[in-house]
Design a protein around this motif. Sequence first.
Motif, PDB file in Angstrom:
ATOM      1  N   TYR A  10       0.865  -1.175   0.000  1.00 55.98           N
ATOM      2  CA  TYR A  10       0.000   0.000   0.000  1.00 55.98           C
ATOM      3  C   TYR A  10       0.908   1.234   0.000  1.00 55.98           C
ATOM      4  N   THR A  14      -0.801   3.466  -4.834  1.00 54.65           N
ATOM      5  CA  THR A  14      -2.045   2.820  -4.413  1.00 54.65           C
ATOM      6  C   THR A  14      -2.890   3.785  -3.594  1.00 54.65           C
ATOM      7  N   LYS A  15      -2.265   4.473  -2.652  1.00 58.36           N
ATOM      8  CA  LYS A  15      -2.970   5.450  -1.823  1.00 58.36           C
ATOM      9  C   LYS A  15      -3.591   6.536  -2.698  1.00 58.36           C
ATOM     10  N   LEU A  18      -6.663   5.102  -4.512  1.00 62.43           N
ATOM     11  CA  LEU A  18      -7.824   4.854  -3.658  1.00 62.43           C
ATOM     12  C   LEU A  18      -8.427   6.126  -3.096  1.00 62.43           C
ATOM     13  N   TRP A  23     -12.075   8.856 -10.494  1.00 66.57           N
ATOM     14  CA  TRP A  23     -12.425   7.452 -10.348  1.00 66.57           C
ATOM     15  C   TRP A  23     -13.287   7.018 -11.509  1.00 66.57           C
ATOM     16  N   CYS A  45     -11.473  -1.695  -3.828  1.00 66.02           N
ATOM     17  CA  CYS A  45     -11.174  -0.269  -4.017  1.00 66.02           C
ATOM     18  C   CYS A  45     -12.412   0.595  -3.832  1.00 66.02           C
ATOM     19  N   GLN A  48     -13.280   0.925  -0.181  1.00 67.64           N
ATOM     20  CA  GLN A  48     -12.394   1.876   0.494  1.00 67.64           C
ATOM     21  C   GLN A  48     -12.815   3.305   0.188  1.00 67.64           C
ATOM     22  N   ARG A  49     -13.197   3.574  -1.046  1.00 69.13           N
ATOM     23  CA  ARG A  49     -13.666   4.924  -1.409  1.00 69.13           C
ATOM     24  C   ARG A  49     -14.919   5.282  -0.619  1.00 69.13           C
TER      25      ARG A  49
END
Length: 131
Positions: A10, A14-15, A18, A23, A45, A48-49
Amino acid sequence: ALNLRSDGIYGFDTKKALEGQNWLPVTHFNPPVDRIVGMNGVLLCLLQRVRNAVGFPMVVSSSKRTVKANEETGGVKNSSHLTGLAVDILARPDQQEIMIAEFKKYGIDRFGRYTGHLHADIDLSKAPAEW
């Protein structure tokens, strides 16, 4: 789909993917979009959003299931849990409505309200549904 290298870390990229503002909606993806054994990576993903947006913990009570586990929980034979495209999240009714509003922003259009939990899936082979 987001041009990330699968390295299990991560890290910054990746951060950024996300938590960034850009998006792609779920309908952009053509399953399978990853080779993850378990929960589909796009679903992870998206969850997480949603978690970032709602501001409260989201406890996943069920995700990818084996055929046996699906039968034991009373899941239907064509459950999206079998392919890792579905998730159940522990939630009160007020939390469910907040999460559903966020799901819709990301193109998650299959969800069901239950006592104590919310089901959501991104199985594009199934029609949009709300129950």
